[in-house]
Design a protein around this motif. Sequence first.
Motif, short mmCIF file in Angstrom:
data_model
loop_
_atom_site.label_atom_id
_atom_site.label_comp_id
_atom_site.label_asym_id
_atom_site.label_seq_id
_atom_site.Cartn_x
_atom_site.Cartn_y
_atom_site.Cartn_z
N LYS A 11 0.85 -1.19 0.00
CA LYS A 11 0.00 0.00 0.00
C LYS A 11 0.89 1.23 0.00
N ASP A 12 0.30 2.37 -0.29
CA ASP A 12 1.07 3.61 -0.22
C ASP A 12 1.60 3.81 1.19
N ILE A 13 2.81 4.31 1.26
CA ILE A 13 3.50 4.49 2.53
C ILE A 13 3.00 5.74 3.24
N GLU A 14 2.66 5.57 4.52
CA GLU A 14 2.38 6.71 5.38
C GLU A 14 3.66 6.94 6.18
N THR A 15 4.42 7.97 5.77
CA THR A 15 5.75 8.16 6.35
C THR A 15 5.73 8.33 7.86
N VAL A 16 4.68 8.90 8.39
CA VAL A 16 4.61 9.14 9.84
C VAL A 16 4.55 7.80 10.60
N LYS A 17 4.03 6.75 9.96
CA LYS A 17 4.01 5.43 10.59
C LYS A 17 5.24 4.62 10.21
N PHE A 18 5.74 4.88 9.03
CA PHE A 18 6.80 4.06 8.44
C PHE A 18 8.19 4.38 9.00
N GLU A 19 8.53 5.63 9.05
CA GLU A 19 9.88 6.03 9.43
C GLU A 19 10.27 5.71 10.88
N PRO A 20 9.35 5.74 11.84
CA PRO A 20 9.76 5.45 13.22
C PRO A 20 10.37 4.07 13.43
N LEU A 21 9.89 3.08 12.69
CA LEU A 21 10.47 1.74 12.85
C LEU A 21 11.95 1.76 12.50
N PHE A 22 12.29 2.28 11.35
CA PHE A 22 13.69 2.33 10.93
C PHE A 22 14.50 3.24 11.85
N ALA A 23 13.94 4.38 12.20
CA ALA A 23 14.65 5.34 13.05
C ALA A 23 14.92 4.74 14.44
N SER A 24 14.04 3.87 14.91
CA SER A 24 14.27 3.24 16.21
C SER A 24 15.47 2.29 16.16
N LEU A 25 15.78 1.79 14.98
CA LEU A 25 16.91 0.87 14.82
C LEU A 25 18.21 1.60 14.48
N ASP A 26 18.08 2.76 13.82
CA ASP A 26 19.25 3.59 13.52
C ASP A 26 18.80 5.04 13.33
N PRO A 27 18.89 5.85 14.37
CA PRO A 27 18.46 7.25 14.26
C PRO A 27 19.30 8.08 13.28
N ASN A 28 20.47 7.58 12.90
CA ASN A 28 21.31 8.31 11.95
C ASN A 28 21.10 7.88 10.50
N GLY A 29 20.25 6.91 10.28
CA GLY A 29 19.99 6.45 8.92
C GLY A 29 19.18 7.47 8.14
N THR A 30 19.17 7.33 6.82
CA THR A 30 18.44 8.26 5.97
C THR A 30 17.50 7.52 5.02
N PHE A 31 16.37 8.17 4.75
CA PHE A 31 15.36 7.62 3.84
C PHE A 31 15.47 8.25 2.47
N THR A 32 15.19 7.44 1.47
CA THR A 32 14.98 7.93 0.11
C THR A 32 13.75 7.20 -0.41
N TYR A 33 12.75 7.96 -0.79
CA TYR A 33 11.53 7.38 -1.37
C TYR A 33 11.63 7.47 -2.88
N GLU A 34 11.37 6.36 -3.54
CA GLU A 34 11.44 6.32 -4.99
C GLU A 34 10.05 6.29 -5.62
N GLY A 35 9.06 6.12 -4.81
CA GLY A 35 7.67 6.07 -5.24
C GLY A 35 6.80 6.04 -4.01
N THR A 36 5.52 5.85 -4.21
CA THR A 36 4.62 5.83 -3.06
C THR A 36 4.65 4.51 -2.31
N ARG A 37 5.32 3.48 -2.91
CA ARG A 37 5.37 2.17 -2.28
C ARG A 37 6.77 1.59 -2.15
N ASN A 38 7.77 2.37 -2.48
CA ASN A 38 9.12 1.81 -2.41
C ASN A 38 10.17 2.90 -2.19
N GLY A 39 11.35 2.43 -1.80
CA GLY A 39 12.49 3.31 -1.55
C GLY A 39 13.55 2.53 -0.80
#
Length: 186
Positions: A11-39
């Motif tokens: 489904k389309d990504i809701e960044t407000v729900k999506f990013e906290p999981l990754f950030a909890s594992l590495d707060p210094n990591g960075t996101f790149t979205y390539e579409g509404t469903r991937n990155g």
Amino acid sequence: MKRLYLFETGKDIETVKFEPLFASLDPNGTFTYEGTRNGYFESELDIAHELSEKLASFFDMPITVVVSHRNWPLEKKLLKEAFGYFPNQCVFLTDVLMKELTFGNFSSIPLLSQEFRDVPRELMQTVGSFLRSDLNGIKTAEREKIHRNTFNYRLKSFIELTNLDVRDYHNALLLELYFQLASNGR
């Protein structure tokens, strides 16, 4: 060592729900979205195991993550394949390649070959010898009849050129798969 955690969702990504999981594992990591469903999420940390444990319970949609060294055509293709093979899991490129090969699907082999096409022969030979010497630099230098510093220079050059640090098990396995498939004419 830089790792990319390529992701594909159902489904389309809701960044407000999506990013906290990754950030909890590495707060210094960075996101790149390539579409509404991937990155991808870029991290210096190895978060694959923790991420795999959390994926199924954290999201209310299908998601698959593939750990990679870069985001080229091979990796993008294998992410699409992984979404069907490994729902709600975090896997490595080699997991997806081996699954394809198990089903007699060799469609990723030309893309795998492209990954190493421009690598000088002496670097490929040295790194291949490194794999066959149990990832032991001293044994490799002796086997190749080169100075230890020459070995270190070639290994560093290979890693810089490919972004594939073969001192990591999964990266070494990816290169070994390439060598095995190339030697069989695939």
